[in-house]
Design a protein around this motif. Structure first.
Motif: not given
Length: 292
Positions: A103-115, A181-197
């Motif tokens: 969640s800290f690396v791949f998800l965008n949510w407010t305040g994660k840097g502080v947490v 980890l390569p960001a391209e893998l995450i981006e490709a998975s999101r394009v293919e419709g994979a959920t974060w889980l």
């Protein structure tokens, strides 16, 4: 010239292996001393410590110390308790900390840097400073079990497991590894419709063998060597781990042969776990890779 270069290369290899062998011998000496001493009666054990005989299988050797160790304390129960607490804690810690790092690396949510900064700041806080407040809280916590609703977690397995499931070091290890980890893998998975889980389970974790092995080994050593916290929260013998059980051998007359036998027995699970994880670590490095 090629022959000279080849000879120099072989010479460097020989020197390197000699140095590594010497280092291995230095590190293995305490284990050899422990095992050899566990096979000797106390009088011979103490007399041999002043010479190299302490590292050699010489003299009156027997397994009497092991038999006496089992007679003095429930060694098998202590090892079982430590393996149960350590195993459950390691598994839950890898799961929870890897999810938090994801969640800290791949998800965008407010305040994660502080947490994340607050979590990492806990690394500088000694456990001894929070042991008593944690004890007071644990003694009042509710629990629903076979006996219904009860209060207080003392003298249980869960009091030895739950406080150590999540820790800043393990989360930090996963965060640093996931960032590489390569960001391209995450981006490709999101394009293919994979959920974060699905990305976590099918993309990120299969590539995380090295950090899983590293975090598991570190967590195993911390949990298996726990002494202060179990000593505080566990008074019943049926829940005591191996390090607390060591005090059985320092009551009344100290039998050093039995102490060495006990140490040999409780060291075996650590060595076995390390060897298994070491092979998994090497295999994961060999099999993990991303082709560009």
């Amino acid at each position: 010239m090629a022959a000279v270069a080849g000879d120099n290369h072989r010479l460097r290899l020989v020197v390197r292996y000699m140095v590594l062998t010497l280092i291995a011998i230095i590190f293995i000496f305490p284990l050899v001393f422990m095992v050899m001493s566990s096979l000797k009666p106390d009088q011979q054990l103490l007399s041999d410590t002043g010479s190299l005989r302490a590292f050699l299988p010489v003299g009156d050797l027997s397994f009497d110390n092991y038999r006496d160790a089992f007679a003095r304390a429930p060694v098998g129960l202590f090892v079982f308790n430590s393996m149960l607490v350590t195993g459950v804690t390691v598994v839950l810690s890898l799961l929870i900390c890897s999810l938090a790092a994801f969640s800290f690396v791949f998800l965008n949510w407010t305040g994660k840097g502080v947490v994340l900064s607050i979590i990492l700041a806990t690394l500088i806080v000694p456990f001894e400073t929070i042991a008593i407040p944690l004890l007071l809280i644990a003694s009042q916590l509710p629990w629903i079990g076979a006996e219904g609703l009860t209060f207080g977690w003392l003298n249980t397995y869960r009091i030895q497991i739950v406080p150590f499931i999540a820790d800043g070091l393990t989360i930090y290890l996963f965060v640093q590894y996931f960032k590489d980890l390569p960001a391209e893998l995450i981006e490709a998975s999101r394009v293919e419709g994979a959920t974060w889980l699905q990305i976590y389970r099918r993309v990120v974790m299969p590539l995380s063998g090295p950090v899983l092995a590293t975090a598991a080994i570190l967590k195993f050593l911390v949990m298996y060597n726990q002494y202060l916290w179990p000593l505080i929260v566990v008074q019943q013998e049926s829940y005591r781990p191996v390090m607390v059980g060591l005090q059985y051998f320092f009551q009344l007359n100290i039998a050093w042969g039995e102490v060495m036998a006990y140490l040999s027995l409780i060291t075996l699970p650590v060595l076995a776990f390390y060897l298994v994880l070491q092979r998994a670590f090497i295999a994961s490095i060999a099999s993990t890779g991303v082709k560009g």
